[in-house]
Design an enzyme around this catalytic site. Structure first.
Site, PDB file in Angstrom:
ATOM      1  N   THR A 270      40.354  14.342  -8.554  1.00 21.96           N
ATOM      2  CA  THR A 270      38.904  14.168  -8.569  1.00 21.96           C
ATOM      3  C   THR A 270      38.290  14.809  -9.794  1.00 21.96           C
ATOM      4  O   THR A 270      37.472  14.203 -10.497  1.00 21.96           O
ATOM      5  CB  THR A 270      38.282  14.782  -7.301  1.00 21.96           C
ATOM      6  N   THR A 271      38.670  16.052 -10.073  1.00 23.67           N
ATOM      7  CA  THR A 271      38.119  16.781 -11.213  1.00 23.67           C
ATOM      8  C   THR A 271      38.525  16.136 -12.530  1.00 23.67           C
ATOM      9  O   THR A 271      37.823  16.277 -13.536  1.00 23.67           O
ATOM     10  CB  THR A 271      38.565  18.254 -11.158  1.00 23.67           C
TER      11      THR A 271
ATOM     12  N   TYR B 297      45.497  14.679   0.930  1.00 25.64           N
ATOM     13  CA  TYR B 297      44.265  15.320   0.470  1.00 25.64           C
ATOM     14  C   TYR B 297      43.107  14.878   1.350  1.00 25.64           C
ATOM     15  O   TYR B 297      42.736  13.714   1.364  1.00 25.64           O
ATOM     16  CB  TYR B 297      44.038  14.942  -0.993  1.00 25.64           C
TER      17      TYR B 297
ATOM     18  N   ARG C  42      33.688  13.233   0.226  1.00 26.07           N
ATOM     19  CA  ARG C  42      33.769  12.226  -0.841  1.00 26.07           C
ATOM     20  C   ARG C  42      34.244  10.871  -0.338  1.00 26.07           C
ATOM     21  O   ARG C  42      33.832   9.843  -0.860  1.00 26.07           O
ATOM     22  CB  ARG C  42      34.715  12.703  -1.955  1.00 26.07           C
TER      23      ARG C  42
ATOM     24  N   ILE D 234      44.168  24.484  -4.702  1.00 29.75           N
ATOM     25  CA  ILE D 234      44.050  23.506  -5.783  1.00 29.75           C
ATOM     26  C   ILE D 234      42.609  23.603  -6.239  1.00 29.75           C
ATOM     27  O   ILE D 234      41.686  23.207  -5.528  1.00 29.75           O
ATOM     28  CB  ILE D 234      44.444  22.096  -5.313  1.00 29.75           C
TER      29      ILE D 234
END
Length: 292
Positions: free
Chosen positions: A44-45, A133, A138, A203
């Site tokens: 995502t990042t 995850y 999201r 994470i």
């Protein structure tokens, strides 16, 4: 288990609309010099949702080549299309990924039964460990403790990045899974409480700018200095809050730009942060000695 400690969910730097590979290489070396325990590429990042498949694979392969085995590289491979997730997983394994991070299907969503079938279908096709995850905020899909209890039995599913923010759910997940199944915090601001429930690490978005601090906080907890780790967690809370003042990774890329590490560039629909967010980031970066 793919790693123990603090893994960085690394940003993908851009320059003039393209991946800035020189800046990415410098970030990788800086992360490893500052004791990061693993690198998570194209999550995502890392703005994976706006990378083309070719860019996605190229960024992961570049990261693996530059890391040179110094730490594990875990590649984001999630999709709301199970077939595409399998194809991407195989491509990233061929590129040399040590493990995969697989977000829940988004937008089309699914039932818990469909979620279990989705993950098992991928796990049956891969040859490296996979971290599932859960980030309902999201994707709209939560991985229930029951689903985890089924998925953790598969030999290729080695852990979960749990970012629900629901500590009671983490307790239930820990109840169902063995010590060989790794629990990773997906929330920087509650890493230490997560570790108290058997977590193997985090994470981390914050590790983009404070890799050494995140590594040491987790390692201090593992070494038994729970009081010291808790103190670090509390001290880092205002900085972490600033990094999530707007949707991730907008603030963390702005912070890295303030530190001279990357250009402040995003891909739409992500855009530059507000002046208020920039001022907050500047204040917290100064408070932690990250900028002058």
């Amino acid at each position: 288990m793919t790693f123990t400690g603090a893994g960085v969910a690394l940003v993908t730097p851009f320059a003039d609309g393209k991946v800035d590979f020189p800046a990415l290489e410098a970030l990788i070396d800086w992360q490893i010099e500052n004791e990061i325990d693993a690198i998570i590429s194209c999550g995502t990042t890392g703005e994976a949702s706006t990378l083309s498949d070719k860019e996605h694979i190229d960024v992961v392969k570049f990261t693996i080549d530059k890391v040179r085995g110094r730490v594990p590289v875990i590649a984001g491979a999630g999709s709301n299309d199970t077939k595409h997730a399998v194809e991407m997983s195989k491509a990233l394994i061929d590129a040399g990924a040590d493990g995969l991070l697989m977000v829940t299907p988004y937008y089309n969503k699914c039932t818990q039964k469909g979620l279990i079938e989705h993950y098992l279908a991928i796990a049956d096709e891969i040859t490296v460990p996979m971290i599932i995850y859960s980030v309902q905020g999201r994707t709209g899909v939560n991985i229930s403790p029951f689903a985890v209890s089924r998925l953790c039995r598969h030999p290729n599913i080695c852990g979960i990045k749990e970012a629900s923010g629901n500590i009671s759910q983490v307790v239930d997940i820990a109840k169902y899974c063995s010590d060989q199944f790794a629990l990773y915090s997906g929330n920087d601001d509650s890493t230490v409480p997560f570790m108290a429930l058997g977590g193997k690490g985090v994470i981390s978005t914050a590790a983009n700018i404070i890799p050494r601090q995140m590594h040491r906080m987790v390692q201090d907890y593992i070494a038994g200095d729970t009081v010291g780790a808790a103190k670090q967690q509390i001290e880092l809370k205002p900085l972490i809050d600033a990094l999530f003042a707007e949707v991730n990774p907008i603030p963390v890329k702005a912070a890295l730009a303030m530190m001279g590490k990357i250009r402040q560039e995003y891909r739409l629909p992500l855009c530059a942060p507000s002046e208020e967010t920039l001022a907050l980031l500047q204040k917290e970066l100064k408070n932690h000695g990250l900028v002058e």
